[in-house]
Design an enzyme around this catalytic site. Structure first.
Site, PDB file in Angstrom:
ATOM      1  N   HIS A  35       0.750  -1.117   0.090  1.00  7.83           N
ATOM      2  CA  HIS A  35      -0.234   0.030  -0.188  1.00  7.83           C
ATOM      3  C   HIS A  35       0.671   1.136   0.123  1.00  7.83           C
ATOM      4  O   HIS A  35       0.391   2.348   0.012  1.00  7.83           O
ATOM      5  CB  HIS A  35      -0.872  -0.034   1.362  1.00  7.83           C
ATOM      6  CG  HIS A  35      -0.287   0.438   2.490  1.00  7.83           C
ATOM      7  ND1 HIS A  35       0.287  -0.746   3.058  1.00  7.83           N
ATOM      8  CD2 HIS A  35      -0.178   1.369   3.340  1.00  7.83           C
ATOM      9  CE1 HIS A  35       0.831  -0.291   4.468  1.00  7.83           C
ATOM     10  NE2 HIS A  35       0.723   1.046   4.423  1.00  7.83           N
TER      11      HIS A  35
HETATM   12  C1  UD1 Z   1      -2.066   5.352   6.434  1.00  2.90           C
HETATM   13  C2  UD1 Z   1      -0.598   5.906   6.796  1.00  2.90           C
HETATM   14  C3  UD1 Z   1       0.522   4.760   6.808  1.00  2.90           C
HETATM   15  C4  UD1 Z   1      -0.049   3.324   7.173  1.00  2.90           C
HETATM   16  C5  UD1 Z   1      -1.741   3.032   6.521  1.00  2.90           C
HETATM   17  C6  UD1 Z   1      -2.052   1.730   7.046  1.00  2.90           C
HETATM   18  C7  UD1 Z   1      -0.163   8.071   7.033  1.00  2.90           C
HETATM   19  C8  UD1 Z   1       0.503   9.082   6.075  1.00  2.90           C
HETATM   20  N1  UD1 Z   1      -0.026   7.123   6.395  1.00  2.90           N
HETATM   21  O1  UD1 Z   1      -1.806   5.308   4.835  1.00  2.90           O
HETATM   22  O2  UD1 Z   1       1.554   5.029   7.256  1.00  2.90           O
HETATM   23  O3  UD1 Z   1       0.790   2.261   6.901  1.00  2.90           O
HETATM   24  O4  UD1 Z   1      -2.248   3.998   6.792  1.00  2.90           O
HETATM   25  O5  UD1 Z   1      -3.056   1.257   6.435  1.00  2.90           O
HETATM   26  O6  UD1 Z   1      -0.783   8.536   7.771  1.00  2.90           O
HETATM   27  N2  UD1 Z   1      -9.190   4.930   2.146  1.00  2.90           N
HETATM   28  C9  UD1 Z   1     -10.294   4.260   2.210  1.00  2.90           C
HETATM   29  N3  UD1 Z   1     -11.064   3.735   3.605  1.00  2.90           N
HETATM   30  C10 UD1 Z   1     -10.385   3.928   4.519  1.00  2.90           C
HETATM   31  C11 UD1 Z   1      -9.064   4.613   4.881  1.00  2.90           C
HETATM   32  C12 UD1 Z   1      -8.592   5.051   3.606  1.00  2.90           C
HETATM   33  O7  UD1 Z   1     -10.818   4.007   1.019  1.00  2.90           O
HETATM   34  O8  UD1 Z   1     -10.788   3.489   5.649  1.00  2.90           O
HETATM   35  C13 UD1 Z   1      -8.475   5.296   0.874  1.00  2.90           C
HETATM   36  C14 UD1 Z   1      -8.822   6.538   0.596  1.00  2.90           C
HETATM   37  O9  UD1 Z   1      -8.994   6.597  -0.664  1.00  2.90           O
HETATM   38  C15 UD1 Z   1      -7.510   7.183   0.973  1.00  2.90           C
HETATM   39  C16 UD1 Z   1      -6.562   6.215   0.799  1.00  2.90           C
HETATM   40  O10 UD1 Z   1      -7.180   5.111   1.231  1.00  2.90           O
HETATM   41  O11 UD1 Z   1      -7.349   8.549   0.179  1.00  2.90           O
HETATM   42  C17 UD1 Z   1      -5.299   6.514   1.440  1.00  2.90           C
HETATM   43  O12 UD1 Z   1      -5.754   6.605   3.092  1.00  2.90           O
HETATM   44  P1  UD1 Z   1      -4.810   7.645   4.083  1.00  2.90           P
HETATM   45  O13 UD1 Z   1      -5.372   7.200   5.347  1.00  2.90           O
HETATM   46  O14 UD1 Z   1      -4.537   8.693   3.569  1.00  2.90           O
HETATM   47  O15 UD1 Z   1      -3.278   6.804   3.849  1.00  2.90           O
HETATM   48  P2  UD1 Z   1      -2.728   5.053   3.967  1.00  2.90           P
HETATM   49  O16 UD1 Z   1      -2.338   4.880   2.529  1.00  2.90           O
HETATM   50  O17 UD1 Z   1      -4.219   4.396   4.493  1.00  2.90           O
END
Ligand code: UD1
Length: 365
Positions: free
Chosen positions: A207
């Protein structure tokens, strides 16, 4: 005197780290523990399922910030959290790991003059292009107490001139959770549900933006996973960010082309722990999984140029592999031949980190 602690969590790995603190604080009548969820992760598969399998109480407050750019997400957490901390005025704020919610929470708490402690402090990848590295540096440099999981954390903080008075080597709360739930995997043999055989499959998670947001890198890695699945079944629970990239770049055909490249939505903590324990090895770019595989003695190929958890390499079963199909296939062929290092468990990864953390907070009152 009651000590009031507020824990602030937001994303999947945070939930695994806060669970032992919830269990430990529940043992003390003289602690009030308030749980704030920022809402950074909100899907059932990324959040609620973790609260359930880890037996974490429902959050007292959910800030519901959701997904957005880094600046906006960090800002939203700060704006929503400030009035909560002003109202509750806790004795301590605890932050966890290295996600955006962690740095945002530490900034708000410190500016309000509330004592702040960082759980999983001192880790450094040396790579400032990783958002997590910035979050670690910010959180450590402003927190009052720093709870460290491995020797490199102590060394890094020393090198940065942090006062030794702030630093405590308490062990690893993520391993506390693992040790507590491991016996349940005797009954929960999730691999059977997915039609896999014990020890005869590879488990994958990907991811990191650097691996899944760049179509050339991601295509190359997916193709290599397809090739590996021709040899041994591959099971790939897909993170929402990764799913989005698959859809955006039209990579579904790569997934569907290979009969033994199985994918699913993200699985809950216990299912993932069980899948890890009974697997033949992991291919990942996660931080925490490098530690879990080291504890379990399972081979781990980490598709990253660096790690903030070097003890998983020097002591454990982790190996950094360049994120390219050639390097991945060659690492896999070594894994398959059984030549992988057996490794050992790093010091203080013994299931007692939360107990040490809470004792330290009492001593520091
Ligand atoms: C975040 C953390 C990362 C961790 C990861 C674990 C930061 C900078 N990154 O990354 O260190 O390893 O979590 O999973 O904080 N989304 C959904 N549903 C959710 C959450 C996210 O659909 O419940 C999608 C959204 O499109 C979002 C993307 O995933 O834009 C990324 O989510 P985000 O929380 O920004 O970062 P992660 O890649 O999950």
């Amino acid at each position: 005197m009651i000590m009031h602690i507020i824990s602030i969590v937001g994303a999947r790995p945070n939930f695994v780290k806060v669970a032992p603190i919830c269990w430990e604080t529940a043992k003390h009548k003289d602690i009030r523990h308030t749980l704030v969820h920022t809402g950074q992760h909100y899907d059932i598969s990324m959040s609620d399922n973790f609260f359930q399998t880890l037996d974490i109480p429902q959050p007292d407050i959910n800030l519901e910030v959701g997904s957005s750019s880094h600046g906006e997400q960090t800002g939203k957490v700060m704006i929503a959290l400030e009035p909560v901390l002003e109202e509750y005025k806790p004795d301590w704020v605890l932050t966890y790991g290295d996600v955006n919610s962690t740095a945002a929470a530490a900034l708000v708490a410190v500016k309000l003059g509330i004592k702040t402690a960082h759980v999983e402090a001192g880790l450094r990848s040396g790579d400032r292009s990783m958002p997590e590295e910035i979050n670690r540096i910010v959180t450590d440099s402003i927190s009052d107490l720093l709870f460290v999981t491995e020797q490199s954390g102590i060394d890094n903080l020393n090198n940065e001139g942090v006062s030794e008075i702030k630093t405590r080597f308490t062990g690893n709360v993520m391993i506390d959770s693992l040790i507590k739930l491991l016996p349940k995997t005797e009954k929960n043999r999730a691999f059977k549900t997915f039609g896999l055989e014990q020890g005869k499959y590879i488990l994958v998670t990907l991811h990191r933006p650097s691996n899944v947001d760049n179509p050339d890198v991601f295509r190359d890695l997916l193709s290599a996973l397809g090739d590996i699945s021709e040899d041994i079944p591959v099971f790939f629970p897909i993170h929402p960010r990764t799913r989005k990239s698959i859809e955006e770049y039209g990579f579904e055909d790569i997934l569907h082309k290979h009969k033994h490249l199985y994918s699913s939505t993200p699985v809950d903590y216990l299912t993932f722990l069980s899948l890890t324990r009974y697997s033949g090895g992991l291919i990942t770019d996660s931080g925490g999984i490098q530690e879990e595989t080291t504890y379990l003695g399972i081979p781990c190929i980490t598709l990253r140029p660096n790690t903030e958890r070097p003890s998983t390499i020097t002591l454990g079963t982790n190996e950094l592999v360049e994120p390219s199909s050639g390097a991945l296939l060659s690492a896999f062929s070594r894994l398959k031949s059984g030549e992988w290092r057996k490794g050992s468990i790093p010091p203080l990864w013994d299931g007692k980190a939360a107990e040490r953390i809470i004792n330290t907070l009492f001593e520091s009152e």
